[in-house]
Design a protein around this motif. Structure first.
Motif, PDB file in Angstrom:
ATOM      1  N   ASP A 212       0.825  -1.223   0.081  1.00 16.49           N
ATOM      2  CA  ASP A 212       0.150   0.050  -0.140  1.00 16.49           C
ATOM      3  C   ASP A 212       0.683   1.277  -0.171  1.00 16.49           C
ATOM      4  OD1 ASP A 212       1.064   0.405   2.779  1.00 16.49           O
ATOM      5  OD2 ASP A 212      -0.771  -0.247   3.481  1.00 16.49           O
ATOM      6  N   ARG A 213       0.286   2.475   0.161  1.00 17.07           N
ATOM      7  CA  ARG A 213       1.042   3.580   0.222  1.00 17.07           C
ATOM      8  C   ARG A 213       1.861   3.756   1.066  1.00 17.07           C
ATOM      9  NH1 ARG A 213      -3.359   8.332   1.886  1.00 17.07           N
ATOM     10  NH2 ARG A 213      -3.856   7.396   3.945  1.00 17.07           N
ATOM     11  N   ASP A 214       1.836   3.024   2.235  1.00 15.77           N
ATOM     12  CA  ASP A 214       2.953   3.152   3.375  1.00 15.77           C
ATOM     13  C   ASP A 214       3.935   2.109   3.058  1.00 15.77           C
ATOM     14  OD1 ASP A 214       1.462   5.340   4.682  1.00 15.77           O
ATOM     15  OD2 ASP A 214      -0.042   3.661   5.342  1.00 15.77           O
ATOM     16  N   GLY A 215       4.038   1.286   2.219  1.00 13.21           N
ATOM     17  CA  GLY A 215       4.777   0.262   1.858  1.00 13.21           C
ATOM     18  C   GLY A 215       4.562  -1.256   2.671  1.00 13.21           C
ATOM     19  N   ALA A 216       3.304  -1.167   3.478  1.00 14.31           N
ATOM     20  CA  ALA A 216       3.080  -2.361   3.934  1.00 14.31           C
ATOM     21  C   ALA A 216       2.456  -3.281   3.125  1.00 14.31           C
ATOM     22  CB  ALA A 216       2.111  -2.108   5.266  1.00 14.31           C
ATOM     23  N   VAL A 217       2.819  -4.722   3.295  1.00 16.09           N
ATOM     24  CA  VAL A 217       2.469  -5.721   2.342  1.00 16.09           C
ATOM     25  C   VAL A 217       0.923  -5.886   2.768  1.00 16.09           C
ATOM     26  CG1 VAL A 217       2.487  -8.041   1.737  1.00 16.09           C
ATOM     27  CG2 VAL A 217       4.520  -6.759   2.289  1.00 16.09           C
ATOM     28  N   GLN A 218      -0.020  -5.647   1.751  1.00 12.08           N
ATOM     29  CA  GLN A 218      -1.359  -5.873   2.025  1.00 12.08           C
ATOM     30  C   GLN A 218      -2.037  -7.112   1.109  1.00 12.08           C
ATOM     31  OE1 GLN A 218      -3.090  -4.657   4.659  1.00 12.08           O
ATOM     32  NE2 GLN A 218      -1.779  -2.691   5.124  1.00 12.08           N
ATOM     33  N   ALA A 219      -1.233  -7.509   0.323  1.00 14.49           N
ATOM     34  CA  ALA A 219      -1.939  -8.590  -0.807  1.00 14.49           C
ATOM     35  C   ALA A 219      -0.579  -9.223  -1.494  1.00 14.49           C
ATOM     36  CB  ALA A 219      -2.717  -8.060  -1.512  1.00 14.49           C
ATOM     37  N   ALA A 220      -0.871 -10.247  -1.984  1.00 16.96           N
ATOM     38  CA  ALA A 220       0.062 -10.898  -2.661  1.00 16.96           C
ATOM     39  C   ALA A 220      -0.314 -11.441  -4.104  1.00 16.96           C
ATOM     40  CB  ALA A 220       0.752 -12.199  -1.857  1.00 16.96           C
ATOM     41  N   GLU A 249       3.355  -1.935 -10.483  1.00 16.65           N
ATOM     42  CA  GLU A 249       2.288  -1.027 -10.839  1.00 16.65           C
ATOM     43  C   GLU A 249       1.164  -0.868 -10.216  1.00 16.65           C
ATOM     44  OE1 GLU A 249       1.899  -2.548 -14.772  1.00 16.65           O
ATOM     45  OE2 GLU A 249       3.999  -1.861 -15.397  1.00 16.65           O
ATOM     46  N   VAL A 250       0.627  -2.194  -9.762  1.00 15.72           N
ATOM     47  CA  VAL A 250      -0.665  -2.189  -9.082  1.00 15.72           C
ATOM     48  C   VAL A 250      -0.643  -1.305  -7.642  1.00 15.72           C
ATOM     49  CG1 VAL A 250      -2.361  -3.598  -7.777  1.00 15.72           C
ATOM     50  CG2 VAL A 250      -1.686  -4.250 -10.038  1.00 15.72           C
ATOM     51  N   GLY A 251       0.786  -1.625  -6.934  1.00 18.03           N
ATOM     52  CA  GLY A 251       0.971  -0.968  -5.769  1.00 18.03           C
ATOM     53  C   GLY A 251       0.980   0.651  -6.180  1.00 18.03           C
ATOM     54  N   ALA A 252       1.593   0.973  -6.979  1.00 13.60           N
ATOM     55  CA  ALA A 252       1.653   2.524  -7.218  1.00 13.60           C
ATOM     56  C   ALA A 252       0.486   3.147  -7.527  1.00 13.60           C
ATOM     57  CB  ALA A 252       2.623   2.706  -8.569  1.00 13.60           C
ATOM     58  N   GLU A 253      -0.591   2.505  -8.445  1.00 13.54           N
ATOM     59  CA  GLU A 253      -1.916   2.894  -8.591  1.00 13.54           C
ATOM     60  C   GLU A 253      -2.717   3.062  -7.545  1.00 13.54           C
ATOM     61  OE1 GLU A 253      -3.844   1.744 -12.223  1.00 13.54           O
ATOM     62  OE2 GLU A 253      -2.151   1.820 -13.250  1.00 13.54           O
ATOM     63  N   TRP A 254      -2.672   1.752  -6.548  1.00 17.73           N
ATOM     64  CA  TRP A 254      -3.309   1.654  -5.259  1.00 17.73           C
ATOM     65  C   TRP A 254      -2.867   2.887  -4.544  1.00 17.73           C
ATOM     66  CZ3 TRP A 254      -2.733  -2.781  -1.318  1.00 17.73           C
ATOM     67  CH2 TRP A 254      -3.997  -2.715  -0.585  1.00 17.73           C
ATOM     68  N   ALA A 255      -1.515   3.234  -4.247  1.00 14.67           N
ATOM     69  CA  ALA A 255      -1.205   4.196  -3.544  1.00 14.67           C
ATOM     70  C   ALA A 255      -1.815   5.643  -3.808  1.00 14.67           C
ATOM     71  CB  ALA A 255       0.396   4.422  -3.526  1.00 14.67           C
ATOM     72  N   LEU A 256      -1.991   5.818  -5.174  1.00 20.22           N
ATOM     73  CA  LEU A 256      -2.712   7.191  -5.504  1.00 20.22           C
ATOM     74  C   LEU A 256      -3.936   7.004  -5.269  1.00 20.22           C
ATOM     75  CD1 LEU A 256      -1.088   7.332  -9.112  1.00 20.22           C
ATOM     76  CD2 LEU A 256      -0.318   8.931  -7.110  1.00 20.22           C
ATOM     77  N   TRP A 257      -4.709   5.822  -5.316  1.00 19.37           N
ATOM     78  CA  TRP A 257      -6.101   5.731  -5.178  1.00 19.37           C
ATOM     79  C   TRP A 257      -6.408   6.004  -3.457  1.00 19.37           C
ATOM     80  CZ3 TRP A 257      -9.013   2.633  -1.780  1.00 19.37           C
ATOM     81  CH2 TRP A 257     -10.627   2.986  -2.127  1.00 19.37           C
ATOM     82  N   GLN A 258      -5.477   5.626  -2.675  1.00 18.74           N
ATOM     83  CA  GLN A 258      -5.593   5.856  -1.274  1.00 18.74           C
ATOM     84  C   GLN A 258      -5.386   7.082  -0.894  1.00 18.74           C
ATOM     85  OE1 GLN A 258      -2.701   2.536  -0.271  1.00 18.74           O
ATOM     86  NE2 GLN A 258      -4.156   1.784   1.138  1.00 18.74           N
ATOM     87  N   SER A 259      -4.597   7.919  -1.789  1.00 19.06           N
ATOM     88  CA  SER A 259      -4.292   9.351  -1.469  1.00 19.06           C
ATOM     89  C   SER A 259      -5.302  10.228  -1.929  1.00 19.06           C
ATOM     90  CB  SER A 259      -2.900   9.718  -1.863  1.00 19.06           C
ATOM     91  OG  SER A 259      -1.979   8.888  -1.327  1.00 19.06           O
ATOM     92  N   ARG A 260      -6.141   9.857  -2.596  1.00 17.99           N
ATOM     93  CA  ARG A 260      -7.244  10.708  -3.465  1.00 17.99           C
ATOM     94  C   ARG A 260      -8.233  11.175  -2.064  1.00 17.99           C
ATOM     95  NH1 ARG A 260      -9.942   6.497  -1.826  1.00 17.99           N
ATOM     96  NH2 ARG A 260     -12.122   6.397  -2.047  1.00 17.99           N
TER      97      ARG A 260
END
Length: 275
Positions: A212-220, A249-260
Motif C-alpha cells: 500500500d502507500r505506506d509500503g506495508a504488504v497488504q496482498a500478494a 504497477e498495481v501498488g503504485a496505482e493503489w497508493a494514488l487511489w488511497q491518497s485521493r
C-alpha cells in the motif's frame, strides 16, 4: 460457533447468522435444516429462524427441504474488496500479465492462517485445484501465503500459524516450524516466494507482495503454472520479472487511489432550508 463475544455490545443473533452463512462451502453447497443446525451448533428452531431470515433477505434459497446460498452473498465479500479499491485497480494489470505469460494470475490476502483469493484471471488449463474468488488455502503451502506470512512480525507470525486452517486441507508437508521460518526469512530478503507442488501435485507458482502507500504488504500476487509444462527455472526467469513489474504497477496505482481526496457529505437536519 457462536458465543465467542465477550463485550457488552456483542450481538449474538448477528454472530449466529454469520455462522450460518459460513457453514456452506464447496463440499456443502446444499444443506438440510438439521445439517445446518448441527454444523453451527444451534437448536433446530433457532437455525430455522436464521435461515428463513436470510432467505427473506435474499442470501439463502430453499428447495425441497434443502438450503443453498444465493449469489447475493458475493456482495458481502466484494464490498470489502471494493472498499479497498484493489480489484478495480488490479484487474487490467492481471489481464495484461495473463496475456503476456499465458498463465493464470491471482491476488490473495491473509485471513488467519489461510489465504483468501480476492482477484483472479485464469486461463483454461488442467490444474489439480479449482480456484475462484473466496477460495481458501493454508497460507504455508502457497507462494502467496509465504509472501504474506513473511511480512508479519515474529509475534504475529507465531499467533497466525497457531490458528487452525479453515480450508479443509492438510497443512503439514514434512517441514518443521524452524524450516518454515528459515524459508520465510529468505522470502522476506529476496522479495518473492515459490511453492513447488506443495499445495497439490502439478501446481507450481511464484508470488510477490503488493504494497500500500505506506509500503506495508497488504496482498500478494502470483503466477501459477503446471509443473509438467513449466520448469522452476523458466517460471523464475520468464514470469517472475513480469510479475514483479505488474505488482509494482498495481501498488503504485493503489497508493494514488488511497491518497485521493475523500468527499464528506454533511447531512442537514430535517426541515432545514437551503440557500
Amino acid at each position: 460457533m457462536a458465543g465467542r463475544g465477550t463485550g457488552p455490545d456483542f450481538v449474538e443473533a448477528l454472530a449466529r447468522g454469520l455462522d450460518v452463512l459460513a457453514c456452506f462451502d464447496a463440499d456443502h453447497r446444499s444443506m438440510s435444516l438439521t445439517e445446518v443446525a448441527t454444523a453451527v451448533g444451534l437448536a433446530r428452531p433457532t437455525a430455522r429462524r436464521l435461515l428463513l431470515t436470510l432467505e427473506e433477505l435474499g442470501f439463502v434459497r430453499s428447495s425441497g427441504g434443502a438450503f443453498q446460498l444465493t449469489p447475493r452473498v458475493l456482495t458481502l465479500g466484494m464490498a470489502y474488496v471494493g472498499a479497498l479499491g484493489l480489484w478495480d485497480i488490479a484487474r487490467p494489470h492481471l489481464e495484461a500479465l495473463v496475456a503476456r505469460t499465458g498463465e493464470s494470475s491471482s491476488m490473495a490476502q491473509l485471513d488467519g492462517s489461510d489465504i483468501v483469493y480476492v482477484a483472479r484471471v485464469s486461463v483454461p488449463k488442467l490444474i489439480a485445484l479449482r480456484v475462484e474468488i473466496g477460495t481458501r488455502f493454508p497460507a504455508a503451502l502457497t507462494s502467496q501465503g509465504k509472501v504474506l506470512l513473511a511480512a508479519l512480525s515474529p509475534d504475529r507470525l507465531a499467533a497466525t500459524l497457531a490458528e487452525p486452517s479453515r480450508s479443509g486441507l492438510p497443512v503439514q508437508v514434512g517441514r518443521t516450524p524452524d524450516q518454515l521460518c528459515d524459508e520465510l526469512t529468505a522470502v522476506r530478503a529476496r522479495g518473492w516466494a515459490l511453492a513447488d507442488e506443495e499445495l497439490a501435485p502439478g501446481v507450481r507458482s511464484v508470488a510477490v507482495p503488493v504494497r500500500d502507500r505506506d509500503g506495508a504488504v497488504q496482498a500478494a500476487m502470483n503466477v501459477t503454472v503446471h509443473a509438467a509444462e513449466t520448469t522452476t527455472e523458466q517460471l523464475l526467469r520468464e514470469h517472475l520479472p513480469l510479475l514483479l513489474r505488474t505488482a509494482g504497477e498495481v501498488g503504485a496505482e493503489w497508493a494514488l487511489w488511497q491518497s485521493r481526496p475523500h468527499v464528506q457529505v454533511s447531512r442537514r437536519p430535517a426541515g432545514s432550508a437551503t440557500a
